[in-house]
Design a protein around this motif. Structure first.
Motif, PDB file in Angstrom:
ATOM      1  N   LEU A 180       0.818  -1.213   0.000  1.00 18.42           N
ATOM      2  CA  LEU A 180       0.000   0.000   0.000  1.00 18.42           C
ATOM      3  C   LEU A 180       0.855   1.267   0.000  1.00 18.42           C
ATOM      4  CD1 LEU A 180      -2.735  -1.112   2.563  1.00 18.42           C
ATOM      5  CD2 LEU A 180      -3.085  -0.669   0.125  1.00 18.42           C
ATOM      6  N   ALA A 181       2.082   1.141   0.490  1.00 18.61           N
ATOM      7  CA  ALA A 181       2.971   2.312   0.542  1.00 18.61           C
ATOM      8  C   ALA A 181       3.662   2.597  -0.785  1.00 18.61           C
ATOM      9  CB  ALA A 181       4.019   2.108   1.640  1.00 18.61           C
ATOM     10  N   VAL A 182       3.548   1.665  -1.730  1.00 17.99           N
ATOM     11  CA  VAL A 182       4.189   1.866  -3.046  1.00 17.99           C
ATOM     12  C   VAL A 182       3.632   3.127  -3.705  1.00 17.99           C
ATOM     13  CG1 VAL A 182       4.417   0.923  -5.383  1.00 17.99           C
ATOM     14  CG2 VAL A 182       4.690  -0.580  -3.394  1.00 17.99           C
ATOM     15  N   GLY A 183       4.472   3.910  -4.257  1.00 22.24           N
ATOM     16  CA  GLY A 183       4.063   5.163  -4.887  1.00 22.24           C
ATOM     17  C   GLY A 183       4.241   6.364  -3.980  1.00 22.24           C
ATOM     18  N   GLY A 184       4.600   6.108  -2.722  1.00 22.99           N
ATOM     19  CA  GLY A 184       4.878   7.214  -1.794  1.00 22.99           C
ATOM     20  C   GLY A 184       3.747   7.467  -0.819  1.00 22.99           C
ATOM     21  N   VAL A 185       4.128   7.846   0.386  1.00 19.19           N
ATOM     22  CA  VAL A 185       3.172   8.166   1.450  1.00 19.19           C
ATOM     23  C   VAL A 185       3.446   9.590   1.920  1.00 19.19           C
ATOM     24  CG1 VAL A 185       2.422   7.597   3.796  1.00 19.19           C
ATOM     25  CG2 VAL A 185       2.982   5.754   2.176  1.00 19.19           C
ATOM     26  N   ASP A 186       2.411  10.399   1.911  1.00 21.30           N
ATOM     27  CA  ASP A 186       2.574  11.801   2.291  1.00 21.30           C
ATOM     28  C   ASP A 186       2.681  11.988   3.803  1.00 21.30           C
ATOM     29  OD1 ASP A 186       2.169  13.342  -0.358  1.00 21.30           O
ATOM     30  OD2 ASP A 186       0.511  11.904  -0.327  1.00 21.30           O
ATOM     31  N   LEU A 187       1.934  11.189   4.566  1.00 21.91           N
ATOM     32  CA  LEU A 187       1.888  11.414   6.008  1.00 21.91           C
ATOM     33  C   LEU A 187       1.690  10.098   6.736  1.00 21.91           C
ATOM     34  CD1 LEU A 187       1.518  13.284   8.549  1.00 21.91           C
ATOM     35  CD2 LEU A 187      -0.927  13.365   7.977  1.00 21.91           C
ATOM     36  N   LEU A 188       2.443   9.931   7.849  1.00 23.19           N
ATOM     37  CA  LEU A 188       2.236   8.807   8.753  1.00 23.19           C
ATOM     38  C   LEU A 188       1.774   9.345  10.099  1.00 23.19           C
ATOM     39  CD1 LEU A 188       2.492   5.835   9.684  1.00 23.19           C
ATOM     40  CD2 LEU A 188       4.893   6.322  10.241  1.00 23.19           C
ATOM     41  N   VAL A 189       0.592   8.911  10.524  1.00 23.64           N
ATOM     42  CA  VAL A 189       0.071   9.218  11.854  1.00 23.64           C
ATOM     43  C   VAL A 189       0.151   7.920  12.641  1.00 23.64           C
ATOM     44  CG1 VAL A 189      -1.927   9.999  13.185  1.00 23.64           C
ATOM     45  CG2 VAL A 189      -1.508  10.932  10.893  1.00 23.64           C
ATOM     46  N   SER A 190       0.986   7.875  13.691  1.00 24.69           N
ATOM     47  CA  SER A 190       1.193   6.581  14.347  1.00 24.69           C
ATOM     48  C   SER A 190       1.546   6.714  15.820  1.00 24.69           C
ATOM     49  CB  SER A 190       2.276   5.773  13.615  1.00 24.69           C
ATOM     50  OG  SER A 190       3.525   6.428  13.656  1.00 24.69           O
ATOM     51  N   ASP A 191       1.420   5.583  16.492  1.00 21.74           N
ATOM     52  CA  ASP A 191       1.568   5.430  17.938  1.00 21.74           C
ATOM     53  C   ASP A 191       2.978   5.810  18.403  1.00 21.74           C
ATOM     54  OD1 ASP A 191       1.302   4.561  20.566  1.00 21.74           O
ATOM     55  OD2 ASP A 191       1.458   2.432  20.064  1.00 21.74           O
ATOM     56  N   SER A 192       3.041   6.611  19.471  1.00 25.00           N
ATOM     57  CA  SER A 192       4.339   7.042  20.005  1.00 25.00           C
ATOM     58  C   SER A 192       4.634   6.488  21.389  1.00 25.00           C
ATOM     59  CB  SER A 192       4.381   8.576  20.082  1.00 25.00           C
ATOM     60  OG  SER A 192       3.517   9.062  21.101  1.00 25.00           O
ATOM     61  N   LEU A 193       3.722   5.715  21.994  1.00 30.88           N
ATOM     62  CA  LEU A 193       3.817   5.395  23.414  1.00 30.88           C
ATOM     63  C   LEU A 193       5.060   4.582  23.775  1.00 30.88           C
ATOM     64  CD1 LEU A 193       2.305   5.863  26.051  1.00 30.88           C
ATOM     65  CD2 LEU A 193       1.081   3.722  25.671  1.00 30.88           C
ATOM     66  N   GLY A 194       5.587   3.806  22.837  1.00 30.71           N
ATOM     67  CA  GLY A 194       6.776   3.002  23.141  1.00 30.71           C
ATOM     68  C   GLY A 194       8.084   3.644  22.748  1.00 30.71           C
ATOM     69  N   SER A 195       8.079   4.909  22.411  1.00 28.26           N
ATOM     70  CA  SER A 195       9.270   5.557  21.837  1.00 28.26           C
ATOM     71  C   SER A 195      10.428   5.694  22.808  1.00 28.26           C
ATOM     72  CB  SER A 195       8.895   6.936  21.290  1.00 28.26           C
ATOM     73  OG  SER A 195       8.517   7.799  22.341  1.00 28.26           O
ATOM     74  N   MET A 196      10.191   5.542  24.113  1.00 24.82           N
ATOM     75  CA  MET A 196      11.266   5.665  25.090  1.00 24.82           C
ATOM     76  C   MET A 196      11.816   4.305  25.519  1.00 24.82           C
ATOM     77  SD  MET A 196      11.071   8.882  25.089  1.00 24.82           S
ATOM     78  CE  MET A 196      12.311   9.295  26.305  1.00 24.82           C
ATOM     79  N   THR A 197      11.262   3.224  24.948  1.00 22.58           N
ATOM     80  CA  THR A 197      11.662   1.868  25.336  1.00 22.58           C
ATOM     81  C   THR A 197      12.554   1.262  24.261  1.00 22.58           C
ATOM     82  OG1 THR A 197       9.516   1.590  26.425  1.00 22.58           O
ATOM     83  CG2 THR A 197      10.818  -0.398  26.039  1.00 22.58           C
ATOM     84  N   GLY A 377      10.504   2.558   8.297  1.00 23.23           N
ATOM     85  CA  GLY A 377      11.177   2.020   7.120  1.00 23.23           C
ATOM     86  C   GLY A 377      10.212   1.392   6.139  1.00 23.23           C
ATOM     87  N   LEU A 378       9.125   0.819   6.668  1.00 22.24           N
ATOM     88  CA  LEU A 378       8.129   0.168   5.819  1.00 22.24           C
ATOM     89  C   LEU A 378       7.322   1.187   5.018  1.00 22.24           C
ATOM     90  CD1 LEU A 378       7.256  -2.886   5.631  1.00 22.24           C
ATOM     91  CD2 LEU A 378       5.398  -2.296   7.204  1.00 22.24           C
ATOM     92  N   VAL A 379       6.951   2.291   5.675  1.00 23.31           N
ATOM     93  CA  VAL A 379       6.050   3.269   5.062  1.00 23.31           C
ATOM     94  C   VAL A 379       6.804   4.377   4.331  1.00 23.31           C
ATOM     95  CG1 VAL A 379       4.218   4.945   5.579  1.00 23.31           C
ATOM     96  CG2 VAL A 379       4.278   2.764   6.789  1.00 23.31           C
ATOM     97  N   ARG A 380       7.943   4.798   4.892  1.00 25.87           N
ATOM     98  CA  ARG A 380       8.785   5.863   4.309  1.00 25.87           C
ATOM     99  C   ARG A 380       7.977   7.131   3.982  1.00 25.87           C
ATOM    100  NH1 ARG A 380       9.701   1.377   1.600  1.00 25.87           N
ATOM    101  NH2 ARG A 380       8.861   2.187  -0.324  1.00 25.87           N
ATOM    102  N   PRO A 381       7.355   7.730   4.983  1.00 28.52           N
ATOM    103  CA  PRO A 381       6.512   8.906   4.724  1.00 28.52           C
ATOM    104  C   PRO A 381       7.328  10.186   4.552  1.00 28.52           C
ATOM    105  CG  PRO A 381       6.574   8.460   7.060  1.00 28.52           C
ATOM    106  CD  PRO A 381       7.377   7.361   6.413  1.00 28.52           C
ATOM    107  N   LYS A 382       6.675  11.192   3.973  1.00 24.78           N
ATOM    108  CA  LYS A 382       7.293  12.520   3.891  1.00 24.78           C
ATOM    109  C   LYS A 382       7.162  13.256   5.223  1.00 24.78           C
ATOM    110  CE  LYS A 382       6.112  13.154  -1.028  1.00 24.78           C
ATOM    111  NZ  LYS A 382       5.304  13.973  -1.977  1.00 24.78           N
ATOM    112  N   TYR A 383       6.026  13.072   5.881  1.00 25.90           N
ATOM    113  CA  TYR A 383       5.742  13.788   7.133  1.00 25.90           C
ATOM    114  C   TYR A 383       5.270  12.805   8.209  1.00 25.90           C
ATOM    115  CZ  TYR A 383       5.835  17.924   4.143  1.00 25.90           C
ATOM    116  OH  TYR A 383       6.211  18.907   3.250  1.00 25.90           O
ATOM    117  N   PHE A 384       5.468  13.226   9.475  1.00 25.35           N
ATOM    118  CA  PHE A 384       5.180  12.364  10.621  1.00 25.35           C
ATOM    119  C   PHE A 384       4.324  13.112  11.652  1.00 25.35           C
ATOM    120  CE2 PHE A 384       9.225  11.223   8.803  1.00 25.35           C
ATOM    121  CZ  PHE A 384       9.342   9.840   8.916  1.00 25.35           C
TER     122      PHE A 384
END
Length: 550
Positions: A180-197, A377-384
């Motif tokens: 689904l990410a083929v062709g480019g992804v403009d934005l990824l909205v995703s979970d941040s809760l584990g970012s310190m682990t 790495g899977l989605v490779r978005p332009k924005y986060f």
């Protein structure tokens, strides 16, 4: 020119109350609609829900709601939402059944519940085309979405981790997500809760052996508790019961209802005869009994709480019984409640296993740093855009994105109500919509505000004083000494003498004034008693003057 807008209505700086808005032209779509839990100082408040004001103002644009998974912080506010907005709600089978039960509890119809198959279906909501794909989490049948507008492609991936051996449900469908990410992804909205682990989040499957090792040491009944929607953990408890020769009863409306739904849909599997009614289970030896019981967050009034307080109608906890807490008290205000139950059970002589015993009885459903990198790495978005965590988690998410090449202006750490807009393929901040905290207190929604909470806090801390004063309007003086009644203010034995002395001083203060009318008496009473009580006791009780003119 039609543009894409993303509005982080809530769930941008907190773990709960997840609700996000997508707009394109004259079409609006909501993703998730969850509740929050009251802080310890929100006396009497049951739930916190998102502010629907913006949706209300733009209801003509609203076309539907997408749901990612069945946890309360993503679906719990839907009954309040659906009382106002009659639009389709799209979700997977299990989640749809959970929502149906919630709507039933509120006396609402569920004709607008639409079920999709993540392996084959595409959901069209106005200008939005959402393609679901399975994700792994602590509840089965959760999904992420690739959301396409005529111009942009957005990936919305709420709570997830890369668990390749889930207990129930599907692993993260990385192959479909990559396609689904083929062709480019403009934005990824995703979970941040584990970012310190650090590292990857552990698989759910590893917990089962630990639960079994502990269970085999039990000398009496086992009370096993987790959050009611954690179907995977319930399945593991059932597996352990089967291997250790115990029978099981589900105790508590929430956990019993969700377990029945999961069993009917094939997400719970256990041999016939394993699960029995509590009345039958009680007749067996204690060493043959396991209760999977609601109350993992220590909620007052829950089944586990009633057992701890010896108030449950059918079940009694005895010395040498065992309690296993297999959940993490993460939501605000829950740790204190769980600690209370833990201490209570220990005092009663039970063998208690919980988060502080270092037995790893809970595995997070949220991806850690390496999971987050894998998704990037899977989605490779332009924005986060990080969601579903606190401010510090969002900053950790941003740090990971930067380590993988993202620039500062490509990452949006949002506050509640912040708007991000796409113009000419580029994302930018576009102001903020007004949001406020909406509290649910009994049958009231939004009718408890900061003033009410302040008063409740005052009552809880310093008590209340009611002053009854009779004024002779003709003679311009008091009929007798004011009568002062207090509750929760001063020590009972010292109260009588203290309040009698206060009554006399207040009368002297009032009658020293030239004008003794209703308004003057009330103002003098409030001013004098507030200062006098603080000087004498160091407390500020709530003061309620009742002035009667005769």
């Amino acid at each position: 020119m039609d543009t894409l807008k993303f509005i982080g209505l809530s769930g941008t700086t907190g773990v709960t109350q997840n609700m996000y808005i997508y707009e394109y032209g004259n079409d609006m779509m909501v993703v998730d609609c969850g509740v929050g839990f009251p802080d310890a100082d929100m006396f009497g408040v049951d739930l916190v829900i998102p502010d629907f004001s913006y949706v209300r103002k733009n209801r003509n644009k609203l076309k539907g709601v997408l749901i990612t998974h069945g946890h309360e912080d993503h679906i719990g506010a839907l009954p309040f939402f659906m009382k106002e907005f009659n639009v389709p709600i799209y979700s997977t089978r299990l989640v749809s059944e959970f929502i149906k039960e919630k709507l039933k509890d509120h006396g609402l119809a569920f004709d607008n519940l639409k079920v999709f198959n993540p392996e084959s279906d595409v959901v069209t909501i106005g200008s939005f085309r959402a393609t679901p794909f399975y994700i792994a989490h602590s509840i089965p049948d959760g999904v992420g979405f690739a959301i396409e507008t005529p111009k942009e492609k957005v990936f919305h991936v709420a709570d997830y981790k890369f668990d390749w051996t889930p207990v129930t449900g599907h692993p993260f469908d990385a192959q479909k997500a990559a396609h689904l990410a083929v062709g480019g992804v403009d934005l990824l909205v995703s979970d941040s809760l584990g970012s310190m682990t650090p590292g990857f989040t552990e698989s759910e499957i590893n917990i089962e052996e630990r639960i079994e090792v502990i269970s085999r040491k039990a000398k009496g009944k086992i009370f096993f508790t987790t959050i009611s929607s954690n179907i995977s953990r319930i399945q593991q408890a059932l597996n352990v019961a089967t291997r250790t020769g115990r029978y099981v009863s589900f105790i508590g409306f929430s956990i019993d209802t969700k377990a029945q739904i999961a069993k009917r849909l094939g997400f719970l599997n256990y041999p016939k005869g394993l699960v029995v009614m509590s009345k039958r289970l009680k007749r067996l030896k204690d060493t043959e009994q396991m209760y999977i019981i609601s109350g993992g967050y220590g909620q007052a009034g829950s089944a586990l709480y009633k057992v701890a307080m010896n108030e449950h109608k059918f079940i009694k906890a005895r010395r040498n019984d065992m309690v296993i807490f297999s959940s993490d008290p993460a939501p605000p205000g829950t740790k204190e409640s769980v600690d209370f139950l833990v201490d209570r059970f220990i005092t009663m002589g039970l063998d208690v296993h919980y988060y502080d015993t270092q037995e790893d009885l809970h595995v997070s459903g949220h991806g850690s740093q390496e999971d987050i990198k894998t998704l990037f790495g899977l989605v490779r978005p332009k924005y986060f855009i990080p969601v579903g965590g606190t401010i510090r988690h969002n900053r950790g998410y941003a740090t990971i994105a930067k380590s993988m090449g993202a620039k500062q202006d490509e990452i949006f750490e949002l506050s509640p109500g912040d708007v991000v807009e796409f113009v000419g393929g580029k994302a930018r901040r576009k102001g903020q919509v007004s949001v406020k905290t909406i509290l649910v207190d009994g049958l009231g929604v939004g009718d408890v505000g900061s003033i009410v909470l302040r008063d409740r806090q005052l009552l809880a801390q310093d008590g209340i004083v009611i002053v009854h004063i009779q004024v002779d309007k003709a003679k311009n003086k008091l009929v007798n000494d004011p009568e002062i009644i207090s509750r929760g203010f001063v020590f009972e034995k010292a109260k009588k003498d203290f309040l009698i002395g206060t009554q006399r001083k207040l009368r002297e203060k009032i009658e020293a004034k030239e004008i003794v009318d209703k308004t003057a008496v009330k103002n003098i009473t409030l001013d004098f008693l507030d200062r006098y009580f603080y000087d004498q006791t160091g407390r500020h009780p709530m003061i309620l003057p009742v002035v009667v003119e005769i």
